[in-house]
Design an enzyme around this catalytic site. Sequence first.
Site, PDB file in Angstrom:
ATOM      1  N   ASP A  44      28.082  29.806   0.616  1.00 43.84           N
ATOM      2  CA  ASP A  44      28.238  30.281   1.989  1.00 43.84           C
ATOM      3  C   ASP A  44      28.258  31.805   1.984  1.00 43.84           C
ATOM      4  O   ASP A  44      28.668  32.424   0.997  1.00 43.84           O
ATOM      5  CB  ASP A  44      29.524  29.742   2.623  1.00 43.84           C
ATOM      6  CG  ASP A  44      29.445  29.705   4.139  1.00 43.84           C
ATOM      7  OD1 ASP A  44      29.418  30.791   4.753  1.00 43.84           O
ATOM      8  OD2 ASP A  44      29.410  28.608   4.709  1.00 43.84           O
ATOM      9  N   VAL A  83      21.684  33.044   2.328  1.00 44.84           N
ATOM     10  CA  VAL A  83      20.425  32.310   2.206  1.00 44.84           C
ATOM     11  C   VAL A  83      19.219  33.179   2.522  1.00 44.84           C
ATOM     12  O   VAL A  83      18.084  32.821   2.178  1.00 44.84           O
ATOM     13  CB  VAL A  83      20.407  31.046   3.100  1.00 44.84           C
ATOM     14  CG1 VAL A  83      21.447  30.043   2.638  1.00 44.84           C
ATOM     15  CG2 VAL A  83      20.580  31.405   4.570  1.00 44.84           C
ATOM     16  N   TYR A 175      16.085  30.255  17.964  1.00 45.88           N
ATOM     17  CA  TYR A 175      16.788  29.074  17.452  1.00 45.88           C
ATOM     18  C   TYR A 175      15.894  27.832  17.557  1.00 45.88           C
ATOM     19  O   TYR A 175      15.727  27.080  16.585  1.00 45.88           O
ATOM     20  CB  TYR A 175      18.076  28.857  18.242  1.00 45.88           C
ATOM     21  CG  TYR A 175      18.928  27.723  17.730  1.00 45.88           C
ATOM     22  CD1 TYR A 175      19.839  27.926  16.705  1.00 45.88           C
ATOM     23  CD2 TYR A 175      18.807  26.434  18.251  1.00 45.88           C
ATOM     24  CE1 TYR A 175      20.622  26.890  16.216  1.00 45.88           C
ATOM     25  CE2 TYR A 175      19.578  25.387  17.773  1.00 45.88           C
ATOM     26  CZ  TYR A 175      20.485  25.617  16.762  1.00 45.88           C
ATOM     27  OH  TYR A 175      21.243  24.586  16.271  1.00 45.88           O
ATOM     28  N   VAL A 208      27.574  19.477  17.950  1.00 41.32           N
ATOM     29  CA  VAL A 208      28.574  18.999  16.999  1.00 41.32           C
ATOM     30  C   VAL A 208      29.825  19.867  17.142  1.00 41.32           C
ATOM     31  O   VAL A 208      29.745  21.084  17.350  1.00 41.32           O
ATOM     32  CB  VAL A 208      28.048  19.065  15.554  1.00 41.32           C
ATOM     33  CG1 VAL A 208      29.059  18.443  14.589  1.00 41.32           C
ATOM     34  CG2 VAL A 208      26.701  18.369  15.422  1.00 41.32           C
TER      35      VAL A 208
END
Length: 277
Positions: A44, A83, A175, A208
């Site tokens: 992370d 990432v 997005y 979520v």
Amino acid sequence: MPPDGPLDEPLKGKTAFITGAARGLGRAHAIRLAAGGADIIAVDICDQIATVPYPLSTADDLADTVKRVEDFGARIVARQADVRDRASLSAALQAGLEEFDRLDIVVANAGIAMMGAGDDGWNDVIDVNLSGVYHTVQVAVPTMIAQGNGGSIVLISSAAGLVGIGSDDPGSLGYTAAKHGVVGLMRAYANQLASHNIRVNSIHPCGVDTPMINNEFFRQWLDTAEADAPRDLGNALPVELVKPDDIANAVAWLVSDQARYVTGVTLPVDAGFVNKR
């Protein structure tokens, strides 16, 4: 919720590489796969990206994931890595491989929401949500191929990767574009890696209950988006947000032998959101 302890440990002896693992969906994936017997390589950023309007994960969050995984008796190697930076991502993976000496499962989960952001938001959400997925697969695949044992890769997309939702600002468009792009990556990798018995699928959640969605900024953006262009953004089933465990359970199935012939699939776990559009 994950089980209270290992059941038949269908993932015993396997190692899973999970990005965005400090909290939210990534933590749920780590806990669920650990409950199934897998060892975990958790990555992370544990830092803030300037354009992201809500708090991102911290080193303390990642430490909490480590504790929860170890509570299941699983081993875990956790590293801070971005990432967007393939070198740091590769170094984090190598640290896990030095400990576990194998890689069977990849969950490319790291992602940000940039709704309401300007052009810098477009760039950052593409870099994290699309290029970050690409980097994750690219650093993992050579090891999986060299092992010769096959494996499973799950790319976490979104319901926004299957339908054209969102507002007209660059961050929101980015997005949706990134999450659609993940589908293209998944389909290409599924074909390219099939001869190595490596399966590749994508999961498409609706909203979520994670810090990425359950925050004041996102609630304000949603209210504004609905006021500017009234439309029904609800799910078909009578639930506003699903739980991280609901997505983690789908991941656990996809990476298990129960799904050994499932590849190239876009799997909505969305309370009927996509079907309703």
